[in-house]
Design a protein around this motif. Structure first.
Motif, PDB file in Angstrom:
ATOM      1  N   ALA A 178      83.665  19.607  36.847  1.00  0.00           N
ATOM      2  CA  ALA A 178      83.617  18.464  37.766  1.00  0.00           C
ATOM      3  C   ALA A 178      84.874  18.391  38.629  1.00  0.00           C
ATOM      4  CB  ALA A 178      83.448  17.172  36.967  1.00  0.00           C
ATOM      5  N   GLY A 179      85.986  18.818  38.090  1.00  0.00           N
ATOM      6  CA  GLY A 179      87.249  18.689  38.821  1.00  0.00           C
ATOM      7  C   GLY A 179      87.548  19.867  39.739  1.00  0.00           C
ATOM      8  N   ARG A 202      87.714  22.568  42.641  1.00  0.00           N
ATOM      9  CA  ARG A 202      87.460  22.560  44.089  1.00  0.00           C
ATOM     10  C   ARG A 202      87.693  23.953  44.665  1.00  0.00           C
ATOM     11  NH1 ARG A 202      86.055  18.503  42.535  1.00  0.00           N
ATOM     12  NH2 ARG A 202      86.410  16.368  43.231  1.00  0.00           N
ATOM     13  N   ARG A 251      83.037  20.881  45.987  1.00  0.00           N
ATOM     14  CA  ARG A 251      82.772  20.770  44.557  1.00  0.00           C
ATOM     15  C   ARG A 251      81.703  21.782  44.169  1.00  0.00           C
ATOM     16  NH1 ARG A 251      81.793  15.450  45.917  1.00  0.00           N
ATOM     17  NH2 ARG A 251      79.650  15.793  45.212  1.00  0.00           N
ATOM     18  N   LEU A 252      81.665  22.110  42.888  1.00  0.00           N
ATOM     19  CA  LEU A 252      80.662  23.077  42.423  1.00  0.00           C
ATOM     20  C   LEU A 252      79.245  22.560  42.623  1.00  0.00           C
ATOM     21  CD1 LEU A 252      82.420  24.347  39.182  1.00  0.00           C
ATOM     22  CD2 LEU A 252      82.141  25.577  41.341  1.00  0.00           C
ATOM     23  N   ASP A 253      79.041  21.268  42.394  1.00  0.00           N
ATOM     24  CA  ASP A 253      77.666  20.759  42.560  1.00  0.00           C
ATOM     25  C   ASP A 253      77.245  20.812  44.022  1.00  0.00           C
ATOM     26  OD1 ASP A 253      79.386  18.714  43.241  1.00  0.00           O
ATOM     27  OD2 ASP A 253      78.176  17.107  42.361  1.00  0.00           O
ATOM     28  N   GLU A 254      78.201  20.713  44.941  1.00  0.00           N
ATOM     29  CA  GLU A 254      77.860  20.864  46.360  1.00  0.00           C
ATOM     30  C   GLU A 254      77.434  22.304  46.661  1.00  0.00           C
ATOM     31  OE1 GLU A 254      80.675  17.708  48.710  1.00  0.00           O
ATOM     32  OE2 GLU A 254      81.715  19.380  47.769  1.00  0.00           O
ATOM     33  N   ASP A 288      89.352  30.135  44.145  1.00  0.00           N
ATOM     34  CA  ASP A 288      89.511  28.717  44.462  1.00  0.00           C
ATOM     35  C   ASP A 288      90.114  28.467  45.838  1.00  0.00           C
ATOM     36  OD1 ASP A 288      92.167  29.352  44.000  1.00  0.00           O
ATOM     37  OD2 ASP A 288      92.610  27.470  42.954  1.00  0.00           O
ATOM     38  N   SER A 346      81.533  23.123  32.150  1.00  0.00           N
ATOM     39  CA  SER A 346      82.980  23.312  31.948  1.00  0.00           C
ATOM     40  C   SER A 346      83.183  24.277  30.797  1.00  0.00           C
ATOM     41  CB  SER A 346      83.650  21.986  31.596  1.00  0.00           C
ATOM     42  OG  SER A 346      83.603  21.125  32.699  1.00  0.00           O
TER      43      SER A 346
END
Lengths: 428, 124
Positions: free
Chosen positions: A123-124, A126, A140-143, A271, B41
Protein backbone atom coordinates in the motif's frame (compact mmCIF):
# COMPACT_ATOMS: atom_id res chain seq x y z
CA UNK A 1 18.86 -14.87 22.15
CA UNK A 2 19.98 -18.09 20.49
CA UNK A 3 22.20 -17.34 17.54
CA UNK A 4 22.82 -19.86 14.79
CA UNK A 5 26.45 -20.15 15.73
CA UNK A 6 28.12 -23.36 14.84
CA UNK A 7 25.26 -24.41 12.61
CA UNK A 8 26.32 -27.08 10.15
CA UNK A 9 28.25 -25.12 7.56
CA UNK A 10 27.67 -26.81 4.26
CA UNK A 11 24.60 -27.94 2.48
CA UNK A 12 26.14 -29.92 -0.31
CA UNK A 13 22.96 -31.59 -1.48
CA UNK A 14 19.42 -30.56 -1.87
CA UNK A 15 16.60 -32.27 -0.09
CA UNK A 16 18.44 -32.74 3.18
CA UNK A 17 17.49 -31.45 6.58
CA UNK A 18 18.78 -28.24 8.07
CA UNK A 19 16.69 -26.09 5.83
CA UNK A 20 14.46 -25.24 8.74
CA UNK A 21 16.94 -23.79 11.11
CA UNK A 22 16.61 -20.19 10.09
CA UNK A 23 13.96 -18.69 12.18
CA UNK A 24 12.61 -15.96 9.98
CA UNK A 25 12.37 -13.19 12.52
CA UNK A 26 15.71 -13.95 14.03
CA UNK A 27 17.38 -14.05 10.66
CA UNK A 28 15.84 -10.72 9.80
CA UNK A 29 17.23 -9.17 12.96
CA UNK A 30 20.62 -10.63 12.23
CA UNK A 31 20.53 -9.32 8.69
CA UNK A 32 19.90 -5.81 9.96
CA UNK A 33 22.57 -6.12 12.60
CA UNK A 34 25.04 -7.28 9.97
CA UNK A 35 24.14 -4.42 7.70
CA UNK A 36 24.66 -1.98 10.54
CA UNK A 37 27.96 -3.61 11.36
CA UNK A 38 29.00 -3.33 7.74
CA UNK A 39 27.88 0.23 7.37
CA UNK A 40 29.16 1.64 10.60
CA UNK A 41 32.03 -0.43 11.91
CA UNK A 42 33.54 -1.95 8.81
CA UNK A 43 33.20 1.08 6.65
CA UNK A 44 34.78 3.15 9.35
CA UNK A 45 37.74 0.82 9.06
CA UNK A 46 37.10 -1.12 12.23
CA UNK A 47 37.28 -4.87 12.49
CA UNK A 48 34.03 -6.80 12.48
CA UNK A 49 33.41 -9.48 15.01
CA UNK A 50 31.80 -12.32 13.14
CA UNK A 51 30.66 -15.67 14.36
CA UNK A 52 31.90 -18.74 12.59
CA UNK A 53 29.33 -20.91 10.93
CA UNK A 54 26.62 -19.76 8.59
CA UNK A 55 24.88 -21.95 6.17
CA UNK A 56 26.73 -22.37 2.99
CA UNK A 57 30.46 -22.51 3.27
CA UNK A 58 32.24 -21.61 0.09
CA UNK A 59 35.02 -23.91 -0.93
CA UNK A 60 37.85 -22.28 -2.81
CA UNK A 61 37.46 -22.27 -6.53
CA UNK A 62 37.26 -25.78 -7.88
CA UNK A 63 36.37 -25.14 -11.47
CA UNK A 64 32.72 -25.51 -12.21
CA UNK A 65 31.88 -28.12 -9.64
CA UNK A 66 31.64 -27.96 -5.90
CA UNK A 67 29.26 -25.07 -5.47
CA UNK A 68 26.80 -25.70 -2.64
CA UNK A 69 23.17 -26.18 -3.58
CA UNK A 70 20.82 -24.73 -1.02
CA UNK A 71 17.12 -24.40 -0.44
CA UNK A 72 17.60 -21.85 2.34
CA UNK A 73 16.72 -18.70 0.45
CA UNK A 74 13.24 -17.24 0.88
CA UNK A 75 10.73 -18.07 -1.86
CA UNK A 76 13.38 -20.21 -3.59
CA UNK A 77 13.84 -23.93 -4.07
CA UNK A 78 17.19 -25.65 -4.57
CA UNK A 79 19.63 -23.17 -6.09
CA UNK A 80 23.38 -23.13 -6.72
CA UNK A 81 24.81 -20.58 -4.28
CA UNK A 82 27.46 -18.46 -5.96
CA UNK A 83 27.32 -15.88 -3.19
CA UNK A 84 25.28 -15.62 0.01
CA UNK A 85 25.32 -11.86 0.41
CA UNK A 86 24.01 -10.17 -1.56
CA UNK A 87 22.64 -13.35 -3.09
CA UNK A 88 23.85 -14.72 -6.40
CA UNK A 89 21.79 -17.86 -7.00
CA UNK A 90 22.15 -19.93 -10.13
CA UNK A 91 19.48 -22.19 -11.62
CA UNK A 92 20.59 -25.83 -11.87
CA UNK A 93 20.65 -26.96 -15.52
CA UNK A 94 18.09 -29.74 -15.01
CA UNK A 95 15.40 -27.13 -14.36
CA UNK A 96 15.65 -26.08 -18.01
CA UNK A 97 14.92 -29.63 -19.11
CA UNK A 98 11.60 -29.72 -17.28
CA UNK A 99 9.76 -26.82 -18.86
CA UNK A 100 10.24 -24.03 -21.35
CA UNK A 101 9.25 -21.64 -18.55
CA UNK A 102 11.44 -21.38 -15.48
CA UNK A 103 9.47 -21.66 -12.22
CA UNK A 104 9.66 -18.53 -10.07
CA UNK A 105 11.15 -20.45 -7.16
CA UNK A 106 14.01 -21.69 -9.39
CA UNK A 107 14.62 -18.42 -11.23
CA UNK A 108 18.19 -17.11 -10.90
CA UNK A 109 18.97 -14.24 -8.52
CA UNK A 110 21.52 -11.49 -8.97
CA UNK A 111 22.05 -8.34 -6.91
CA UNK A 112 24.97 -5.91 -6.82
CA UNK A 113 24.74 -3.86 -3.65
CA UNK A 114 24.57 -5.22 -0.11
CA UNK A 115 21.47 -3.29 0.91
CA UNK A 116 18.71 -5.13 -0.95
CA UNK A 117 14.99 -4.77 -0.26
CA UNK A 118 13.71 -7.34 2.23
CA UNK A 119 10.35 -5.80 2.91
CA UNK A 120 7.83 -3.97 0.72
CA UNK A 121 4.51 -2.62 1.91
CA UNK A 122 2.23 -2.88 -1.10
CA UNK A 123 0.00 0.00 0.00
CA UNK A 124 2.85 2.39 0.74
CA UNK A 125 4.97 1.66 -2.32
CA UNK A 126 5.23 4.35 -5.02
CA UNK A 127 6.73 4.28 -8.50
CA UNK A 128 7.90 7.80 -9.28
CA UNK A 129 8.25 9.20 -12.78
CA UNK A 130 10.17 12.44 -12.93
CA UNK A 131 12.91 14.40 -14.61
CA UNK A 132 12.14 15.90 -18.01
CA UNK A 133 8.38 15.33 -17.89
CA UNK A 134 5.34 17.62 -17.88
CA UNK A 135 3.56 15.84 -15.00
CA UNK A 136 5.75 14.10 -12.44
CA UNK A 137 3.91 11.04 -11.09
CA UNK A 138 3.99 8.89 -7.97
CA UNK A 139 1.96 5.81 -8.85
CA UNK A 140 0.49 3.34 -6.38
CA UNK A 141 0.49 -0.36 -7.16
CA UNK A 142 -3.29 -0.54 -7.25
CA UNK A 143 -3.28 2.25 -9.85
CA UNK A 144 -0.84 0.30 -12.01
CA UNK A 145 -2.97 -2.82 -11.73
CA UNK A 146 -5.93 -0.95 -13.23
CA UNK A 147 -4.04 0.24 -16.30
CA UNK A 148 -4.09 -1.48 -19.72
CA UNK A 149 -1.87 -4.54 -19.57
CA UNK A 150 0.53 -6.29 -21.86
CA UNK A 151 1.98 -9.74 -21.46
CA UNK A 152 4.62 -11.83 -23.21
CA UNK A 153 7.21 -14.50 -22.59
CA UNK A 154 10.83 -13.35 -22.45
CA UNK A 155 14.20 -14.74 -21.46
CA UNK A 156 16.09 -12.88 -18.76
CA UNK A 157 19.80 -13.65 -19.06
CA UNK A 158 22.69 -12.16 -17.10
CA UNK A 159 25.35 -10.39 -19.21
CA UNK A 160 27.92 -12.63 -17.54
CA UNK A 161 26.05 -15.91 -17.95
CA UNK A 162 28.61 -18.71 -18.53
CA UNK A 163 31.49 -16.45 -17.44
CA UNK A 164 33.15 -19.37 -15.64
CA UNK A 165 33.72 -20.99 -19.04
CA UNK A 166 35.88 -18.14 -20.33
CA UNK A 167 39.38 -19.26 -21.27
CA UNK A 168 41.54 -17.70 -19.97
CA UNK A 169 39.27 -17.22 -17.01
CA UNK A 170 38.18 -13.77 -15.88
CA UNK A 171 37.18 -12.35 -12.49
CA UNK A 172 33.54 -11.71 -11.63
CA UNK A 173 30.64 -13.93 -10.60
CA UNK A 174 31.61 -17.42 -11.76
CA UNK A 175 28.35 -18.41 -13.37
CA UNK A 176 27.95 -21.57 -15.33
CA UNK A 177 24.97 -21.54 -17.76
CA UNK A 178 22.23 -21.04 -15.18
CA UNK A 179 22.18 -17.24 -14.83
CA UNK A 180 19.10 -17.16 -17.05
CA UNK A 181 15.42 -17.95 -17.00
CA UNK A 182 12.28 -17.65 -19.08
CA UNK A 183 8.99 -16.33 -17.73
CA UNK A 184 5.69 -14.95 -18.90
CA UNK A 185 5.70 -11.35 -17.73
CA UNK A 186 2.66 -9.20 -17.26
CA UNK A 187 2.45 -5.51 -16.57
CA UNK A 188 2.04 -2.07 -18.11
CA UNK A 189 3.87 -0.85 -21.20
CA UNK A 190 6.51 1.68 -20.19
CA UNK A 191 5.35 3.86 -23.12
CA UNK A 192 1.91 4.12 -21.47
CA UNK A 193 3.45 5.43 -18.24
CA UNK A 194 5.72 7.86 -20.07
CA UNK A 195 2.75 9.16 -22.07
CA UNK A 196 0.86 9.76 -18.82
CA UNK A 197 3.80 11.77 -17.52
CA UNK A 198 4.30 13.56 -20.86
CA UNK A 199 7.97 13.44 -21.74
CA UNK A 200 9.88 16.50 -22.84
CA UNK A 201 10.39 16.55 -26.65
CA UNK A 202 14.12 17.09 -26.05
CA UNK A 203 14.45 14.01 -23.83
CA UNK A 204 17.27 11.63 -24.72
CA UNK A 205 17.18 8.73 -22.29
CA UNK A 206 15.02 7.17 -19.60
CA UNK A 207 16.78 5.97 -16.45
CA UNK A 208 15.60 3.34 -14.00
CA UNK A 209 16.42 2.85 -10.34
CA UNK A 210 15.33 0.32 -7.72
CA UNK A 211 15.12 -0.14 -3.96
CA UNK A 212 18.63 -1.61 -3.62
CA UNK A 213 21.22 0.81 -2.30
CA UNK A 214 24.99 0.96 -1.93
CA UNK A 215 26.46 1.22 1.57
CA UNK A 216 28.87 3.91 0.43
CA UNK A 217 28.43 7.31 -1.19
CA UNK A 218 28.82 6.09 -4.77
CA UNK A 219 26.41 5.82 -7.70
CA UNK A 220 23.47 3.54 -6.97
CA UNK A 221 22.69 0.81 -9.48
CA UNK A 222 20.76 2.51 -12.28
CA UNK A 223 20.37 1.74 -15.97
CA UNK A 224 18.96 3.72 -18.87
CA UNK A 225 17.51 3.21 -22.33
CA UNK A 226 17.29 5.56 -25.31
CA UNK A 227 13.90 7.29 -25.45
CA UNK A 228 12.90 5.50 -28.68
CA UNK A 229 13.56 2.16 -27.07
CA UNK A 230 11.72 3.10 -23.89
CA UNK A 231 8.72 4.16 -26.02
CA UNK A 232 8.61 1.04 -28.22
CA UNK A 233 5.48 -0.30 -26.50
CA UNK A 234 7.21 -3.56 -25.56
CA UNK A 235 9.45 -2.51 -22.68
CA UNK A 236 7.29 -3.28 -19.68
CA UNK A 237 6.91 -2.45 -16.02
CA UNK A 238 5.97 -5.94 -14.83
CA UNK A 239 4.09 -6.81 -11.68
CA UNK A 240 3.57 -10.49 -12.49
CA UNK A 241 5.85 -13.33 -13.46
CA UNK A 242 4.39 -16.66 -14.56
CA UNK A 243 1.02 -15.51 -13.18
CA UNK A 244 2.30 -14.71 -9.69
CA UNK A 245 3.69 -11.62 -8.04
CA UNK A 246 7.47 -11.53 -8.32
CA UNK A 247 9.56 -13.22 -5.64
CA UNK A 248 11.26 -10.58 -3.51
CA UNK A 249 14.68 -11.69 -4.72
CA UNK A 250 13.59 -11.31 -8.35
CA UNK A 251 12.44 -7.72 -7.85
CA UNK A 252 9.06 -7.55 -6.09
CA UNK A 253 6.91 -5.53 -6.57
CA UNK A 254 7.89 -4.18 -10.01
CA UNK A 255 10.57 -5.09 -12.49
CA UNK A 256 11.54 -3.51 -15.78
CA UNK A 257 11.34 -6.00 -18.66
CA UNK A 258 13.51 -5.21 -21.67
CA UNK A 259 12.82 -8.15 -23.99
CA UNK A 260 15.74 -9.30 -26.11
CA UNK A 261 18.25 -7.33 -24.02
CA UNK A 262 20.54 -8.60 -21.31
CA UNK A 263 19.29 -8.69 -17.73
CA UNK A 264 21.39 -5.76 -16.53
CA UNK A 265 18.64 -3.46 -17.86
CA UNK A 266 15.83 -5.37 -16.15
CA UNK A 267 15.96 -3.20 -13.03
CA UNK A 268 14.52 -5.01 -10.00
CA UNK A 269 12.25 -3.50 -7.34
CA UNK A 270 11.86 -0.60 -9.75
CA UNK A 271 10.76 2.52 -7.91
CA UNK A 272 12.05 5.40 -9.97
CA UNK A 273 11.86 6.36 -13.64
CA UNK A 274 13.74 9.49 -14.58
CA UNK A 275 13.61 11.11 -18.01
CA UNK A 276 16.98 12.62 -18.94
CA UNK A 277 17.79 15.48 -21.30
CA UNK A 278 21.43 14.55 -21.70
CA UNK A 279 23.74 11.55 -21.58
CA UNK A 280 23.64 9.10 -18.66
CA UNK A 281 26.96 9.29 -16.88
CA UNK A 282 26.00 7.01 -13.96
CA UNK A 283 28.78 4.48 -13.29
CA UNK A 284 26.63 1.47 -14.15
CA UNK A 285 25.90 2.81 -17.66
CA UNK A 286 29.08 4.72 -18.40
CA UNK A 287 31.73 2.42 -16.91
CA UNK A 288 30.31 -0.99 -16.03
CA UNK A 289 28.82 -3.59 -18.38
CA UNK A 290 30.91 -2.39 -21.34
CA UNK A 291 31.69 -4.80 -24.18
CA UNK A 292 34.08 -4.56 -27.14
CA UNK A 293 32.35 -3.30 -30.27
CA UNK A 294 33.96 -6.13 -32.28
CA UNK A 295 31.87 -9.04 -33.65
CA UNK A 296 30.80 -11.36 -30.78
CA UNK A 297 32.36 -8.85 -28.36
CA UNK A 298 35.57 -10.75 -28.95
CA UNK A 299 39.12 -9.50 -28.38
CA UNK A 300 42.47 -11.26 -28.08
CA UNK A 301 42.77 -12.60 -24.51
CA UNK A 302 44.54 -10.13 -22.28
CA UNK A 303 43.51 -7.06 -24.31
CA UNK A 304 42.56 -4.20 -22.02
CA UNK A 305 42.02 -1.26 -24.36
CA UNK A 306 39.43 -1.47 -27.12
CA UNK A 307 36.44 0.50 -28.42
CA UNK A 308 33.61 -0.20 -25.99
CA UNK A 309 29.85 0.18 -25.83
CA UNK A 310 27.27 -0.68 -23.18
CA UNK A 311 26.11 -4.28 -23.57
CA UNK A 312 22.66 -4.54 -25.18
CA UNK A 313 20.99 -7.20 -27.38
CA UNK A 314 21.39 -10.90 -26.61
CA UNK A 315 22.79 -13.07 -29.40
CA UNK A 316 21.27 -16.51 -30.08
CA UNK A 317 22.19 -19.46 -27.83
CA UNK A 318 21.17 -23.08 -27.28
CA UNK A 319 21.81 -25.85 -24.77
CA UNK A 320 21.21 -29.57 -24.81
CA UNK A 321 19.32 -30.23 -21.58
CA UNK A 322 18.41 -33.92 -21.55
CA UNK A 323 22.01 -35.18 -21.56
CA UNK A 324 24.53 -34.19 -18.96
CA UNK A 325 27.94 -33.22 -20.26
CA UNK A 326 30.37 -35.93 -19.14
CA UNK A 327 27.70 -38.55 -18.45
CA UNK A 328 28.12 -42.26 -19.18
CA UNK A 329 25.06 -44.00 -20.64
CA UNK A 330 24.24 -47.52 -21.74
CA UNK A 331 24.80 -47.95 -25.48
CA UNK A 332 21.81 -47.72 -27.79
CA UNK A 333 21.77 -47.28 -31.57
CA UNK A 334 19.81 -44.06 -31.47
CA UNK A 335 19.66 -41.37 -28.85
CA UNK A 336 17.18 -38.59 -28.28
CA UNK A 337 18.63 -35.11 -27.97
CA UNK A 338 16.64 -32.13 -26.83
CA UNK A 339 17.12 -28.78 -25.22
CA UNK A 340 16.29 -25.10 -25.20
CA UNK A 341 17.22 -22.27 -27.52
CA UNK A 342 16.97 -18.53 -27.40
CA UNK A 343 16.96 -16.27 -30.45
CA UNK A 344 17.93 -13.06 -28.65
CA UNK A 345 15.81 -10.16 -29.91
CA UNK A 346 14.49 -12.36 -32.76
CA UNK A 347 12.54 -15.54 -33.07
CA UNK A 348 14.30 -18.83 -33.80
CA UNK A 349 14.67 -20.00 -37.39
CA UNK A 350 16.36 -23.31 -36.69
CA UNK A 351 18.37 -25.33 -34.23
CA UNK A 352 20.77 -27.76 -35.85
CA UNK A 353 22.66 -30.65 -34.31
CA UNK A 354 26.15 -31.90 -35.13
CA UNK A 355 27.92 -35.07 -34.03
CA UNK A 356 31.05 -34.50 -36.11
CA UNK A 357 32.47 -31.43 -34.45
CA UNK A 358 30.50 -29.00 -36.61
CA UNK A 359 31.39 -30.38 -40.06
CA UNK A 360 27.79 -31.31 -40.79
CA UNK A 361 24.50 -30.34 -39.20
CA UNK A 362 21.05 -31.86 -39.10
CA UNK A 363 17.90 -29.86 -38.39
CA UNK A 364 16.02 -30.52 -35.17
CA UNK A 365 12.27 -30.23 -34.63
CA UNK A 366 11.22 -27.05 -32.87
CA UNK A 367 8.68 -27.10 -30.04
CA UNK A 368 5.72 -24.72 -29.63
CA UNK A 369 6.47 -21.07 -30.34
CA UNK A 370 5.83 -19.04 -27.18
CA UNK A 371 6.93 -15.79 -28.81
CA UNK A 372 10.12 -14.37 -30.24
CA UNK A 373 11.69 -13.52 -26.88
CA UNK A 374 10.99 -16.89 -25.25
CA UNK A 375 13.02 -20.05 -24.93
CA UNK A 376 11.94 -22.61 -27.48
CA UNK A 377 12.47 -26.34 -27.18
CA UNK A 378 14.16 -28.41 -29.84
CA UNK A 379 14.42 -32.16 -30.19
CA UNK A 380 15.74 -34.80 -32.52
CA UNK A 381 16.97 -38.36 -32.57
CA UNK A 382 20.52 -39.02 -33.69
CA UNK A 383 22.33 -42.21 -34.67
CA UNK A 384 25.05 -43.47 -32.36
CA UNK A 385 27.75 -44.66 -34.75
CA UNK A 386 29.91 -46.60 -32.31
CA UNK A 387 30.42 -47.40 -28.66
CA UNK A 388 32.50 -44.84 -26.87
CA UNK A 389 32.66 -41.10 -26.60
CA UNK A 390 30.40 -38.86 -28.61
CA UNK A 391 30.28 -35.08 -28.72
CA UNK A 392 26.95 -33.51 -29.57
CA UNK A 393 26.55 -29.83 -30.44
CA UNK A 394 23.53 -27.61 -30.96
CA UNK A 395 23.51 -24.41 -33.00
CA UNK A 396 20.71 -21.87 -32.98
CA UNK A 397 20.07 -19.57 -35.94
CA UNK A 398 17.65 -16.71 -35.34
CA UNK A 399 15.20 -15.09 -37.75
CA UNK A 400 17.82 -12.50 -38.68
CA UNK A 401 20.03 -15.35 -39.89
CA UNK A 402 22.49 -14.87 -37.06
CA UNK A 403 23.92 -18.23 -35.99
CA UNK A 404 25.95 -19.22 -32.95
CA UNK A 405 29.67 -19.18 -33.80
CA UNK A 406 31.84 -22.24 -33.17
CA UNK A 407 34.63 -20.30 -31.47
CA UNK A 408 34.16 -19.02 -27.93
CA UNK A 409 34.60 -15.29 -27.47
CA UNK A 410 36.81 -13.55 -24.92
CA UNK A 411 36.63 -10.15 -23.26
CA UNK A 412 37.81 -9.05 -19.82
CA UNK A 413 34.30 -8.69 -18.39
CA UNK A 414 33.31 -12.24 -19.29
CA UNK A 415 30.26 -11.02 -21.20
CA UNK A 416 28.13 -12.31 -24.08
CA UNK A 417 29.30 -15.87 -24.47
CA UNK A 418 27.19 -17.43 -27.22
CA UNK A 419 29.34 -20.01 -28.96
CA UNK A 420 28.09 -23.48 -29.82
CA UNK A 421 28.26 -25.55 -26.63
CA UNK A 422 29.45 -29.14 -26.73
CA UNK A 423 27.95 -32.00 -24.73
CA UNK A 424 30.16 -35.07 -24.52
CA UNK A 425 28.69 -38.38 -23.41
CA UNK A 426 30.08 -41.91 -23.27
CA UNK A 427 27.91 -44.74 -24.55
CA UNK A 428 29.17 -48.08 -23.27
CA UNK B 1 7.56 -25.38 6.96
CA UNK B 2 10.85 -24.01 5.86
CA UNK B 3 11.80 -21.29 8.26
CA UNK B 4 13.24 -18.93 5.74
CA UNK B 5 10.76 -19.76 3.05
CA UNK B 6 8.22 -17.19 3.98
CA UNK B 7 6.16 -14.36 2.82
CA UNK B 8 5.40 -12.92 6.21
CA UNK B 9 2.79 -10.25 6.08
CA UNK B 10 0.00 -10.78 3.63
CA UNK B 11 -1.68 -7.43 3.75
CA UNK B 12 -5.14 -7.70 2.33
CA UNK B 13 -5.93 -5.34 -0.46
CA UNK B 14 -9.53 -6.41 -0.49
CA UNK B 15 -10.89 -3.49 -2.43
CA UNK B 16 -9.12 -4.52 -5.60
CA UNK B 17 -11.55 -6.75 -7.37
CA UNK B 18 -11.05 -7.76 -10.97
CA UNK B 19 -8.94 -5.41 -12.98
CA UNK B 20 -10.94 -3.10 -15.12
CA UNK B 21 -8.32 -2.33 -17.74
CA UNK B 22 -8.58 -3.99 -21.10
CA UNK B 23 -5.96 -6.65 -21.66
CA UNK B 24 -3.98 -5.90 -24.74
CA UNK B 25 -2.72 -9.10 -26.25
CA UNK B 26 0.42 -9.15 -28.33
CA UNK B 27 0.75 -12.05 -30.76
CA UNK B 28 2.94 -13.96 -28.35
CA UNK B 29 0.40 -14.08 -25.57
CA UNK B 30 -1.44 -17.33 -26.10
CA UNK B 31 -4.76 -15.79 -25.25
CA UNK B 32 -4.11 -16.13 -21.53
CA UNK B 33 -6.36 -13.69 -19.77
CA UNK B 34 -4.83 -11.69 -17.00
CA UNK B 35 -6.29 -12.67 -13.69
CA UNK B 36 -3.77 -10.91 -11.61
CA UNK B 37 -5.61 -8.41 -9.44
CA UNK B 38 -3.59 -7.50 -6.33
CA UNK B 39 -0.12 -7.48 -4.87
CA UNK B 40 0.49 -8.68 -1.32
CA UNK B 41 2.97 -6.93 0.95
CA UNK B 42 5.97 -9.15 1.38
CA UNK B 43 8.89 -9.45 3.71
CA UNK B 44 11.66 -11.99 3.60
CA UNK B 45 14.56 -12.97 5.81
CA UNK B 46 17.83 -14.00 4.28
CA UNK B 47 19.93 -16.79 5.73
CA UNK B 48 22.57 -15.30 7.98
CA UNK B 49 26.05 -14.99 6.54
CA UNK B 50 28.67 -14.62 9.23
CA UNK B 51 31.53 -16.29 7.43
CA UNK B 52 35.01 -14.89 7.61
CA UNK B 53 38.29 -15.78 5.99
CA UNK B 54 39.32 -17.48 9.21
CA UNK B 55 41.64 -16.37 11.98
CA UNK B 56 45.16 -15.07 12.09
CA UNK B 57 47.26 -12.24 10.75
CA UNK B 58 47.37 -13.68 7.22
CA UNK B 59 43.67 -13.07 6.63
CA UNK B 60 43.05 -10.23 9.07
CA UNK B 61 43.23 -7.53 6.36
CA UNK B 62 40.57 -9.35 4.36
CA UNK B 63 38.27 -9.78 7.36
CA UNK B 64 38.63 -6.09 8.10
CA UNK B 65 38.17 -4.68 4.61
CA UNK B 66 36.49 -7.16 2.31
CA UNK B 67 33.33 -8.36 4.04
CA UNK B 68 31.15 -5.30 4.35
CA UNK B 69 29.56 -5.47 0.92
CA UNK B 70 29.73 -9.14 0.00
CA UNK B 71 30.42 -12.63 1.35
CA UNK B 72 33.72 -14.45 1.31
CA UNK B 73 32.64 -16.42 -1.76
CA UNK B 74 32.92 -13.32 -3.95
CA UNK B 75 36.65 -13.69 -3.36
CA UNK B 76 37.05 -17.42 -2.73
CA UNK B 77 35.30 -18.40 -5.96
CA UNK B 78 37.53 -16.32 -8.20
CA UNK B 79 39.80 -18.19 -10.59
CA UNK B 80 43.57 -18.04 -10.05
CA UNK B 81 44.47 -14.37 -10.47
CA UNK B 82 47.84 -12.70 -10.74
CA UNK B 83 49.04 -10.16 -8.21
CA UNK B 84 48.41 -7.42 -10.78
CA UNK B 85 44.82 -8.64 -11.22
CA UNK B 86 44.23 -8.65 -7.46
CA UNK B 87 45.73 -5.19 -7.27
CA UNK B 88 43.30 -4.02 -9.96
CA UNK B 89 40.39 -5.53 -8.04
CA UNK B 90 41.36 -3.83 -4.78
CA UNK B 91 41.73 -0.52 -6.67
CA UNK B 92 38.31 -1.01 -8.22
CA UNK B 93 36.72 -1.76 -4.84
CA UNK B 94 38.12 1.49 -3.48
CA UNK B 95 37.77 3.81 -6.47
CA UNK B 96 34.55 2.59 -8.05
CA UNK B 97 32.66 1.12 -5.09
CA UNK B 98 33.87 3.28 -2.23
CA UNK B 99 35.48 0.51 -0.16
CA UNK B 100 37.35 2.20 2.70
CA UNK B 101 40.81 0.84 1.94
CA UNK B 102 43.51 3.15 3.35
CA UNK B 103 46.33 3.56 0.83
CA UNK B 104 48.93 2.22 3.25
CA UNK B 105 46.96 -1.00 3.72
CA UNK B 106 46.31 -1.83 0.08
CA UNK B 107 49.64 -3.71 -0.36
CA UNK B 108 48.90 -5.90 2.69
CA UNK B 109 45.45 -6.70 1.33
CA UNK B 110 46.83 -7.63 -2.09
CA UNK B 111 49.48 -9.83 -0.47
CA UNK B 112 46.84 -11.50 1.68
CA UNK B 113 44.71 -12.25 -1.41
CA UNK B 114 47.65 -13.73 -3.30
CA UNK B 115 48.67 -15.81 -0.29
CA UNK B 116 45.11 -17.03 0.28
CA UNK B 117 44.84 -18.31 -3.28
CA UNK B 118 48.28 -19.89 -3.16
CA UNK B 119 47.31 -21.70 0.03
CA UNK B 120 44.10 -23.04 -1.47
CA UNK B 121 45.86 -24.03 -4.69
CA UNK B 122 48.39 -26.07 -2.68
CA UNK B 123 45.69 -27.74 -0.67
CA UNK B 124 43.78 -28.90 -3.74
Amino acid sequence: MPLPIGAPPAMPEMGQGNMDRFDATLANLLARRRLLASGAAALAGGAIARAAGGFSRPAPDAGLVGRPVSGSFPQKGAMIVQRNRPPLLETPMEVFNDNVFTPNDRFFVRWHWADIPLEVDAAGFRLTIGGAVKRPLALRLDELLKMPRISYAAVNQCSGNSRALFDPRVPGAQWSHGAMGNARWEGVALSHLLELAGIDPAATRVRFGGLDKPLTAVDPFKKSLAVNHAMDGEVMVAFAMNGEQLPMLNGFPLRLIVPGWFSTYWVKSLDSIEVLNGPDDNYWMAKAYQVPTTPHANVVPGTKEFPKAPISIMPPRSWITNLKDGATLPYRPRIGVNGIALGGDQGIRSVDISIDGGKSWIASRLGPDEGRYSFRRFSTVIPVLAHGTMTIMSRCTNEKGEAQPMAPNWNPGGYMRNCVEACTVRLV
Amino acid sequence: MRGARIALAALAIGALAACSGAVREPASDNGQQAKFAALRSTSIALPEDDQTFGEGAAVAPLNAHCLACHSTSMILYQPQLSKAQWQAIVDKMRDAYGAPVPADQAPAIVDALVALQAKHADGR
